[in-house]
Design a protein around this motif. Structure first.
Motif, PDB file in Angstrom:
ATOM      1  N   VAL A  96      11.858   6.829  10.126  1.00  0.00           N
ATOM      2  CA  VAL A  96      11.203   8.027  10.661  1.00  0.00           C
ATOM      3  C   VAL A  96       9.859   8.252   9.967  1.00  0.00           C
ATOM      4  N   PHE A  97       9.829   8.107   8.644  1.00  0.00           N
ATOM      5  CA  PHE A  97       8.565   8.269   7.927  1.00  0.00           C
ATOM      6  C   PHE A  97       7.559   7.209   8.380  1.00  0.00           C
ATOM      7  N   GLY A  98       8.032   5.966   8.542  1.00  0.00           N
ATOM      8  CA  GLY A  98       7.148   4.892   8.989  1.00  0.00           C
ATOM      9  C   GLY A  98       6.581   5.143  10.372  1.00  0.00           C
ATOM     10  N   LEU A  99       7.406   5.706  11.271  1.00  0.00           N
ATOM     11  CA  LEU A  99       6.920   6.025  12.616  1.00  0.00           C
ATOM     12  C   LEU A  99       5.818   7.079  12.546  1.00  0.00           C
ATOM     13  N   GLY A 100       5.992   8.073  11.670  1.00  0.00           N
ATOM     14  CA  GLY A 100       4.951   9.085  11.497  1.00  0.00           C
ATOM     15  C   GLY A 100       3.647   8.478  11.011  1.00  0.00           C
ATOM     16  N   CYS A 101       3.732   7.586  10.022  1.00  0.00           N
ATOM     17  CA  CYS A 101       2.529   6.919   9.509  1.00  0.00           C
ATOM     18  C   CYS A 101       1.825   6.130  10.614  1.00  0.00           C
ATOM     19  N   ALA A 102       2.618   5.411  11.404  1.00  0.00           N
ATOM     20  CA  ALA A 102       2.031   4.586  12.462  1.00  0.00           C
ATOM     21  C   ALA A 102       1.342   5.444  13.512  1.00  0.00           C
ATOM     22  N   ILE A 130       6.272  -1.000  14.641  1.00  0.00           N
ATOM     23  CA  ILE A 130       7.321  -2.022  14.606  1.00  0.00           C
ATOM     24  C   ILE A 130       7.561  -2.518  13.184  1.00  0.00           C
ATOM     25  N   LEU A 131       6.474  -2.833  12.464  1.00  0.00           N
ATOM     26  CA  LEU A 131       6.624  -3.341  11.099  1.00  0.00           C
ATOM     27  C   LEU A 131       7.227  -2.297  10.165  1.00  0.00           C
ATOM     28  N   PHE A 132       6.745  -1.061  10.252  1.00  0.00           N
ATOM     29  CA  PHE A 132       7.297  -0.004   9.410  1.00  0.00           C
ATOM     30  C   PHE A 132       8.755   0.270   9.754  1.00  0.00           C
ATOM     31  N   GLY A 180       0.843  -1.194   0.000  1.00  0.00           N
ATOM     32  CA  GLY A 180       0.000   0.000   0.000  1.00  0.00           C
ATOM     33  C   GLY A 180       0.874   1.237   0.000  1.00  0.00           C
ATOM     34  N   PRO A 181       0.273   2.422  -0.138  1.00  0.00           N
ATOM     35  CA  PRO A 181       1.061   3.659  -0.230  1.00  0.00           C
ATOM     36  C   PRO A 181       2.023   3.869   0.931  1.00  0.00           C
ATOM     37  N   ASP A 182       1.571   3.583   2.164  1.00  0.00           N
ATOM     38  CA  ASP A 182       2.424   3.853   3.324  1.00  0.00           C
ATOM     39  C   ASP A 182       3.675   2.986   3.334  1.00  0.00           C
ATOM     40  N   ASN A 183       3.479   1.650   3.268  1.00  0.00           N
ATOM     41  CA  ASN A 183       4.670   0.818   3.373  1.00  0.00           C
ATOM     42  C   ASN A 183       5.548   0.871   2.131  1.00  0.00           C
ATOM     43  N   LEU A 184       4.964   1.168   0.961  1.00  0.00           N
ATOM     44  CA  LEU A 184       5.800   1.344  -0.223  1.00  0.00           C
ATOM     45  C   LEU A 184       6.634   2.617  -0.120  1.00  0.00           C
TER      46      LEU A 184
END
Length: 208
Positions: free
Chosen positions: A42-48, A163-165, A22-26
């Motif tokens: 850092v971007f993944g933490l923001g999404c989460a 965690i996953l991101f 999906g857009p976030d994990n890609l």
């Protein structure tokens, strides 16, 4: 607050849905591959953390609807179930054509990347609908404290997403290389997620 079977059932569904392309994990994957581990994480933490806003909206909104009108809650339940089924059909029809390469971004500060991930997730109406559809069906009304259960479920979703991101951003290079060797992997992940969406949607529609 959550029963073991309730917690682990929700956690499994959350992990499958978070891991599906999906857009976030890609974006996390693309940033990690092109800009470095730190940027992707850092971007993944923001999404989460953006999921927290949807958790509170679901807690407040669903609780208010339950208190105000059983009929309105029934309509929300059916509408949410149909939405999940629609998402599932879309995932099953996906060709897996999205790639991390399309998610690459020009250089940005870590703070900017964090805020971008946080805001992009927090203001996404599709994620709002998703949380309103997903959380209520893992609530066990007989256990009482429905808002507390929904809050715990939302925090669980946020934590596993972080965690996953984070892992995805850290191992972005290895994951990207694996996806290049397995071009059909994204399609099968979409199919798995689509099956989960449809099953959850059907359960929500048929529940009483």
């Amino acid at each position: 607050m959550l029963a073991p079977e309730q917690f682990f059932g929700f956690l499994l569904a959350a992990i499958l849905l978070t891991a599906s392309p999906g857009p976030d994990n890609l974006m996390v994957l693309g940033l990690g591959m092109s800009k470095g581990r730190q940027q992707g994480m850092v971007f993944g933490l923001g999404c989460a953390l953006g999921c927290l806003s949807h958790t509170f909206l679901a807690v407040i909104g669903v609780s208010a609807i339950i208190a105000a009108s059983p009929t309105a809650f029934t309509l929300l339940r059916i509408g949410g179930g149909l939405y999940l089924v629609w998402l599932g059909i879309g995932a099953l029809r996906s060709t897996g054509g999205q790639s991390a390469a399309s998610a690459k971004e020009p250089s940005q500060s870590l703070r900017s990347l964090f805020m971008k991930g946080l805001l992009a997730n927090a203001i996404n109406p599709k994620v709002v609908l998703f949380f309103l559809s997903l959380l209520p069906q893992f609530v066990i009304a007989a256990h009482g404290n429905v808002p507390g259960q929904m809050l715990a479920l939302g925090l669980t979703f946020t934590l596993q997403a972080a965690i996953l991101f984070g892992l995805l951003g850290y191992f972005a290079g290895s994951v990207g290389a694996w996806l290049e060797r397995k071009p059909g992997a994204g399609k099968w992940l979409d199919r798995l997620a689509g099956t989960v969406f449809i099953a959850l949607g059907a359960k929500l529609i048929l529940s009483r």
